[in-house]
Design a protein around this motif. Sequence first.
Motif, PDB file in Angstrom:
ATOM      1  N   GLY A 157     -21.248 -26.019 -34.419  1.00 42.28           N
ATOM      2  CA  GLY A 157     -20.999 -25.583 -35.717  1.00 42.28           C
ATOM      3  C   GLY A 157     -20.958 -26.532 -36.891  1.00 42.28           C
ATOM      4  O   GLY A 157     -20.414 -26.142 -37.815  1.00 42.28           O
ATOM      5  N   SER A 158     -21.011 -27.857 -36.686  1.00 45.17           N
ATOM      6  CA  SER A 158     -20.596 -29.032 -37.609  1.00 45.17           C
ATOM      7  C   SER A 158     -22.127 -29.322 -37.956  1.00 45.17           C
ATOM      8  O   SER A 158     -23.124 -29.200 -37.269  1.00 45.17           O
ATOM      9  CB  SER A 158     -20.015 -30.030 -36.913  1.00 45.17           C
ATOM     10  N   ARG A 159     -22.019 -30.248 -38.847  1.00 44.74           N
ATOM     11  CA  ARG A 159     -23.577 -30.850 -39.332  1.00 44.74           C
ATOM     12  C   ARG A 159     -23.951 -31.725 -38.278  1.00 44.74           C
ATOM     13  O   ARG A 159     -25.250 -32.334 -38.412  1.00 44.74           O
ATOM     14  CB  ARG A 159     -23.208 -31.555 -40.540  1.00 44.74           C
ATOM     15  N   LEU A 160     -23.385 -32.230 -37.302  1.00 42.51           N
ATOM     16  CA  LEU A 160     -23.514 -33.247 -36.249  1.00 42.51           C
ATOM     17  C   LEU A 160     -23.792 -32.629 -34.899  1.00 42.51           C
ATOM     18  O   LEU A 160     -23.877 -32.989 -34.013  1.00 42.51           O
ATOM     19  CB  LEU A 160     -22.666 -34.268 -36.216  1.00 42.51           C
ATOM     20  N   GLN A 161     -24.236 -31.265 -35.022  1.00 39.80           N
ATOM     21  CA  GLN A 161     -24.169 -30.386 -33.946  1.00 39.80           C
ATOM     22  C   GLN A 161     -25.593 -31.047 -33.113  1.00 39.80           C
ATOM     23  O   GLN A 161     -26.542 -31.193 -33.585  1.00 39.80           O
ATOM     24  CB  GLN A 161     -24.582 -28.994 -33.975  1.00 39.80           C
ATOM     25  N   ASP A 162     -25.457 -31.298 -31.684  1.00 40.83           N
ATOM     26  CA  ASP A 162     -26.606 -31.773 -31.035  1.00 40.83           C
ATOM     27  C   ASP A 162     -26.960 -33.299 -31.290  1.00 40.83           C
ATOM     28  O   ASP A 162     -27.900 -33.613 -30.867  1.00 40.83           O
ATOM     29  CB  ASP A 162     -27.809 -30.827 -31.083  1.00 40.83           C
ATOM     30  N   ASP A 163     -26.126 -34.086 -31.951  1.00 41.69           N
ATOM     31  CA  ASP A 163     -26.154 -35.269 -32.457  1.00 41.69           C
ATOM     32  C   ASP A 163     -25.251 -36.115 -31.525  1.00 41.69           C
ATOM     33  O   ASP A 163     -24.220 -35.897 -31.547  1.00 41.69           O
ATOM     34  CB  ASP A 163     -26.034 -35.413 -33.912  1.00 41.69           C
ATOM     35  N   CYS A 164     -25.713 -37.090 -31.097  1.00 47.26           N
ATOM     36  CA  CYS A 164     -25.102 -37.918 -30.210  1.00 47.26           C
ATOM     37  C   CYS A 164     -23.961 -38.780 -30.963  1.00 47.26           C
ATOM     38  O   CYS A 164     -22.907 -39.120 -30.463  1.00 47.26           O
ATOM     39  CB  CYS A 164     -25.960 -39.091 -29.672  1.00 47.26           C
ATOM     40  N   ARG A 165     -24.034 -38.712 -32.568  1.00 47.78           N
ATOM     41  CA  ARG A 165     -23.000 -39.266 -33.061  1.00 47.78           C
ATOM     42  C   ARG A 165     -21.720 -38.480 -33.139  1.00 47.78           C
ATOM     43  O   ARG A 165     -20.387 -38.850 -33.326  1.00 47.78           O
ATOM     44  CB  ARG A 165     -23.375 -39.564 -34.558  1.00 47.78           C
ATOM     45  N   ALA A 166     -21.653 -37.103 -32.558  1.00 44.38           N
ATOM     46  CA  ALA A 166     -20.683 -36.590 -32.445  1.00 44.38           C
ATOM     47  C   ALA A 166     -19.652 -36.937 -31.444  1.00 44.38           C
ATOM     48  O   ALA A 166     -18.735 -36.272 -31.028  1.00 44.38           O
ATOM     49  CB  ALA A 166     -21.048 -34.933 -32.487  1.00 44.38           C
ATOM     50  N   HIS A 167     -20.189 -37.782 -30.352  1.00 41.25           N
ATOM     51  CA  HIS A 167     -19.610 -37.849 -29.329  1.00 41.25           C
ATOM     52  C   HIS A 167     -18.056 -38.782 -29.746  1.00 41.25           C
ATOM     53  O   HIS A 167     -17.107 -38.407 -28.917  1.00 41.25           O
ATOM     54  CB  HIS A 167     -20.378 -39.025 -28.264  1.00 41.25           C
ATOM     55  N   GLY A 168     -18.226 -39.824 -30.377  1.00 38.56           N
ATOM     56  CA  GLY A 168     -17.029 -40.398 -30.734  1.00 38.56           C
ATOM     57  C   GLY A 168     -16.603 -40.659 -32.045  1.00 38.56           C
ATOM     58  O   GLY A 168     -15.541 -41.061 -32.370  1.00 38.56           O
TER      59      GLY A 168
END
Length: 602
Positions: free
Chosen positions: A192-203
């Motif tokens: 639901g965020s602009r970083l969905q499915d993006d590895c940057r969302a990990h940390g």
Amino acid sequence: RFVLSAGHASALLYSLLFLNGYDISIEELKRFRQLDSITPGHPENILTPGVEVTSGPLGQGFGNGVGMAIAERYLSSYFNRDGFSVVDHYTYVLASDGDLMEGISSEAAALAGHFKLNKLIVIWDNNKVTIDGPTSLAWSENVLERFHALGWYVQDIEDGYNLAKIEEAVRNAKEQKDKPSFISVRTHIGYGSRLQDDCRAHGAPLGKEAVEEMKKRFNWPLEEFYIPEEAWRYREEKIKNGVKMEEEWRRIFERYRENYPDLADLLLRCFNRDWGKEYKKYLPVFTEGMATRAASGKVLNAIAKHIPTMLVGSADLFESTNTYLHGLGDFQADNPLGRNIHYGVREHAMGAIMNGMAYHGGILPCGGTFLVFSDYMRPTIRLAAMAGLQVIYVFSHDSVWIGEDGPTHQPVEQLSSLRLIPNLWVIRPCDPNEVSVAWEIAIERKDGPTAIILTRQKVPVLDRNIYPTADNIKKGAYVLADTDSSPDIVILASGSEVHLALQAKRMLEDRGIKTRIVNMASFEIFEQQEEKYKLEVIPRNVRKVAIEAGRGLCWYKYVGENGLVISIERFGKSAPYQDLIKDFGFEGEKILYEILGHFKIS
């Protein structure tokens, strides 16, 4: 019981614990990953109420879950009676892609399938992303087929946000009678965020703007740390229900105690890690020399029947490590009361599973392998020490004196390496009677793991009419042999090298050099003694020597920069151990001349 193997999702765990009524405040949630908070970056069992295991290094929690399921299987079989299921629960594990990439998860999963641990349910957060990018960069196996091949009941949910489907899958899992369950749930990191499915969302933090954008998308108030009244009511209801459930269990337990008072008392003692005193009556006293690994086997078999929830295992080395409990059966799917756990050639899984049993409570887990293979399980030893778990390691074949197997199997650096782990007690007894005491120390210690280091080769039994009693290793180190006045030289040694030190003492005293021998069985226990005692044993301003068949760096703390450390600073060789003793210079006369030369004594 619940294990968050994907420990990097700790914020989710803390939030859920708060919602379910655990003693975690909103203020602590706000202090996530801050100094001295109870909401650290990865879960720590000794810090946060409701956290079952210390997790974060991927794959460890998976192995812990298998250990918990084994503990539940054994304890429920031992304690439950008709109408009284005093031990009865499922173990749930939330695992990530990274958990399943780690080899330890395959090791542990293979054992879970073999043992048919049907009350173990693993949910895979299948978001197809790791820190470096999509999992496709390094991972293309069919994970579902892997678990199917390992004997698991496998389910696949394409929509990880369909709660009804997840609940249905869990219900299906709980109907299984002879298989652990693996549920793949397709999710999206940063959902639901602009970083969905993006590895940057990990940390990386999403940032205030992105968070507000996501809240608007979900029609959520923009207020930070907003908790609706509905959530507060849910929390209060959970607290009330928890109190009711505990009261109900206590009523059942009181009836259980009335019908089975001895079992009830034992159950409580085991979960308090009170292993009783009866076993001490059966600790052997030895009069003949033998390998300390052989003495350890005799100790174990003498005391095990008096500690009924002690489970002992080995990574395919029961005979070599002398850890098998004769007459007490093998733990198997059709024999849940077996006391011997065959881990196969899986040291890493063995360590994590033992930790899981200790986290569960009620079990005293012990496991054996060669000292050199402690490297295969080092991450689990470190976590046991960090989490304060009572786990006992039996590490045999403790030096290059194992002989013909050669340098691949001859430990050189392992002993020093283990001593570097905070809160791990390392005990290297010098004779069979000290082995008995080492086991007593390990059983009585409640706040961390203990490693007992044992020889392959035979060692003599010290005559305790001449030398102080073996109980003295409870102080870590003690004066084994002394002089009539202040010593000219103090020789420190551990394990089999203590006997070599005694030879050197006789030779030195033939030359008029007054010599004290200090048996340094455990650095860690010695360091806990009062400073006065430590200085009485190892005085200042005297020449000091240390002898040990391994790397010597740790010994300089005691001998000083001008002292002499007689050690092994290279890898070994394949040869009979008697030839290796000569080759490495671990003979009385060579030791004598090395001491004389170092201190320039003519």
